[in-house]
Design a protein around this motif. Sequence first.
Motif, mmCIF file in Angstrom:
data_model
loop_
_atom_site.group_PDB
_atom_site.id
_atom_site.type_symbol
_atom_site.label_atom_id
_atom_site.label_comp_id
_atom_site.label_asym_id
_atom_site.label_seq_id
_atom_site.Cartn_x
_atom_site.Cartn_y
_atom_site.Cartn_z
ATOM 1 N N LYS A 23 25.270 7.169 -29.747
ATOM 2 C CA LYS A 23 25.690 8.181 -30.719
ATOM 3 C C LYS A 23 26.711 7.609 -31.704
ATOM 4 N N MET A 24 27.630 6.765 -31.215
ATOM 5 C CA MET A 24 28.609 6.158 -32.106
ATOM 6 C C MET A 24 27.940 5.213 -33.093
ATOM 7 N N ALA A 25 26.953 4.456 -32.632
ATOM 8 C CA ALA A 25 26.238 3.559 -33.547
ATOM 9 C C ALA A 25 25.486 4.352 -34.614
ATOM 10 N N GLU A 26 24.853 5.453 -34.215
ATOM 11 C CA GLU A 26 24.147 6.282 -35.181
ATOM 12 C C GLU A 26 25.118 6.910 -36.175
ATOM 13 N N TRP A 27 26.279 7.367 -35.672
ATOM 14 C CA TRP A 27 27.277 7.977 -36.555
ATOM 15 C C TRP A 27 27.819 6.958 -37.550
ATOM 16 N N THR A 28 28.053 5.719 -37.093
ATOM 17 C CA THR A 28 28.552 4.672 -37.988
ATOM 18 C C THR A 28 27.512 4.337 -39.058
ATOM 19 N N ALA A 29 26.243 4.272 -38.655
ATOM 20 C CA ALA A 29 25.189 3.982 -39.636
ATOM 21 C C ALA A 29 25.100 5.088 -40.686
ATOM 22 N N ARG A 30 25.187 6.349 -40.255
ATOM 23 C CA ARG A 30 25.153 7.454 -41.221
ATOM 24 C C ARG A 30 26.357 7.425 -42.142
ATOM 25 N N LEU A 31 27.511 7.052 -41.598
ATOM 26 C CA LEU A 31 28.720 6.984 -42.426
ATOM 27 C C LEU A 31 28.593 5.926 -43.503
ATOM 28 N N HIS A 32 28.097 4.741 -43.134
ATOM 29 C CA HIS A 32 27.908 3.681 -44.136
ATOM 30 C C HIS A 32 26.869 4.095 -45.182
ATOM 31 N N LEU A 33 25.800 4.746 -44.731
ATOM 32 C CA LEU A 33 24.782 5.192 -45.684
ATOM 33 C C LEU A 33 25.348 6.214 -46.659
ATOM 34 N N THR A 34 26.177 7.130 -46.152
ATOM 35 C CA THR A 34 26.790 8.139 -47.027
ATOM 36 C C THR A 34 27.717 7.496 -48.036
ATOM 37 N N GLU A 35 28.483 6.501 -47.599
ATOM 38 C CA GLU A 35 29.373 5.809 -48.537
ATOM 39 C C GLU A 35 28.578 5.100 -49.631
ATOM 40 N N GLU A 36 27.458 4.496 -49.259
ATOM 41 C CA GLU A 36 26.630 3.836 -50.269
ATOM 42 C C GLU A 36 26.069 4.839 -51.272
ATOM 43 N N VAL A 37 25.609 6.000 -50.761
ATOM 44 C CA VAL A 37 25.061 7.015 -51.665
ATOM 45 C C VAL A 37 26.141 7.538 -52.606
ATOM 46 N N VAL A 38 27.345 7.776 -52.063
ATOM 47 C CA VAL A 38 28.446 8.260 -52.907
ATOM 48 C C VAL A 38 28.810 7.225 -53.960
ATOM 49 N N GLY A 39 28.796 5.938 -53.570
ATOM 50 C CA GLY A 39 29.080 4.888 -54.543
ATOM 51 C C GLY A 39 28.050 4.849 -55.657
ATOM 52 N N GLU A 40 26.782 5.021 -55.304
ATOM 53 C CA GLU A 40 25.742 5.041 -56.338
ATOM 54 C C GLU A 40 25.909 6.241 -57.268
ATOM 55 N N ILE A 41 26.237 7.413 -56.669
ATOM 56 C CA ILE A 41 26.419 8.601 -57.505
ATOM 57 C C ILE A 41 27.619 8.440 -58.420
ATOM 58 N N THR A 42 28.708 7.816 -57.902
ATOM 59 C CA THR A 42 29.894 7.598 -58.736
ATOM 60 C C THR A 42 29.580 6.664 -59.894
ATOM 61 N N GLY A 43 28.798 5.602 -59.603
ATOM 62 C CA GLY A 43 28.403 4.693 -60.683
ATOM 63 C C GLY A 43 27.556 5.373 -61.738
ATOM 64 N N SER A 44 26.638 6.255 -61.285
ATOM 65 C CA SER A 44 25.824 6.981 -62.263
ATOM 66 C C SER A 44 26.678 7.947 -63.063
ATOM 67 N N GLY A 45 27.732 8.513 -62.424
ATOM 68 C CA GLY A 45 28.622 9.405 -63.173
ATOM 69 C C GLY A 45 29.392 8.667 -64.253
ATOM 70 N N GLN A 46 29.836 7.441 -63.955
ATOM 71 C CA GLN A 46 30.513 6.647 -64.985
ATOM 72 C C GLN A 46 29.571 6.305 -66.126
ATOM 73 N N ASP A 47 28.316 5.994 -65.790
ATOM 74 C CA ASP A 47 27.331 5.731 -66.847
ATOM 75 C C ASP A 47 27.110 6.967 -67.706
ATOM 76 N N SER A 48 27.145 8.158 -67.082
ATOM 77 C CA SER A 48 26.968 9.388 -67.850
ATOM 78 C C SER A 48 28.131 9.609 -68.800
ATOM 79 N N ALA A 49 29.364 9.274 -68.350
ATOM 80 C CA ALA A 49 30.508 9.400 -69.252
ATOM 81 C C ALA A 49 30.370 8.455 -70.443
ATOM 82 N N ALA A 50 29.883 7.239 -70.193
ATOM 83 C CA ALA A 50 29.665 6.311 -71.313
ATOM 84 C C ALA A 50 28.599 6.840 -72.263
ATOM 85 N N ASP A 51 27.563 7.471 -71.717
ATOM 86 C CA ASP A 51 26.523 8.047 -72.575
ATOM 87 C C ASP A 51 27.084 9.172 -73.433
ATOM 88 N N LEU A 52 27.996 9.984 -72.865
ATOM 89 C CA LEU A 52 28.620 11.040 -73.661
ATOM 90 C C LEU A 52 29.430 10.465 -74.818
#
Length: 284
Positions: A233-262
């Motif tokens: 369970k701890m290994a699964e929780w750690t994997a989900r946590l890393h995946l969530t951080e990666e997704v948040v990082g991608e969304i943050t990068g896309s948000g910065q690109d959107s600000a540049a587009d504005l």
Amino acid sequence: MDPFHLRCRNPKTSLPQRHSAKTLRVFPCLLPCVHAAESAPLPSALGKPDFPDTGWDRIKDLFDTNEGNRYSEEVTNVIKSGVTAALVGLVYGGLPGARHARKRFIKLSQAEVYSSRVEAVRSAHNAAIRGFLRYGWRWSWRVAAFVMLFNTVSTGLCVYRDTNALGYYAVAGAVTGGVFRMSLGPAGMLAGSVIGGLLGLPAGALIVGVQSLGGETLRDKRRRERKEMYGLKMAEWTARLHLTEEVVGEITGSGQDSAADLEKIDELLNLPRNKPVDPEATSQ
């Protein structure tokens, strides 16, 4: 007034440009936004698994089904012991009961006249079967209830304390004996508790000895399985946590690109309009 609104009122901008700027201002949801992902901490949102280290957690873990919708080994052993005790009680009480019922039928039916020997033998066998079922049922449910109550109390104490002690089996025997002698009053219940406690010690020693023949007791096996499950369970929780951080990082990068587009859209809107081409000058 909003400077973005002032830029949209620039007289050099065309009407479609003004409408597009107003649309972006009124409907900002058309572009991605990532402010909600930064509001809650990730570990608390994902829910870190807890290790069942308390007595009640171990008791509740007994009734949790696994992947095959099966209960724990302790619950299965209690049910199996009850079924086995019922069969043993049926045979133990049924065979003497059938013999006694057959002899009694022959003794009481000596004056009766039968048309053939086969009919007489059949009647004696029917009396034996009725006696087997009657006395076998009386012993069957009593022995099954006694064994299941003893195993339930002893298993509950061992699981709650997470150890195999002979004292728990003595307590289980005392409780079982007291319950079965409750109809005889306080003196009978006390005597049943004493006898049950004395018989619980050798029974517990036998159960622990049989479990130890496999290399580890049932408690050691459950303790090892809980640690392995917690590690998974701890290994699964750690994997989900890393995946969530990666997704948040991608969304943050896309948000910065959107600000540049504005910013690029604002620059395009602030550019002066192209002057109309004179057709006469073109013809010359």
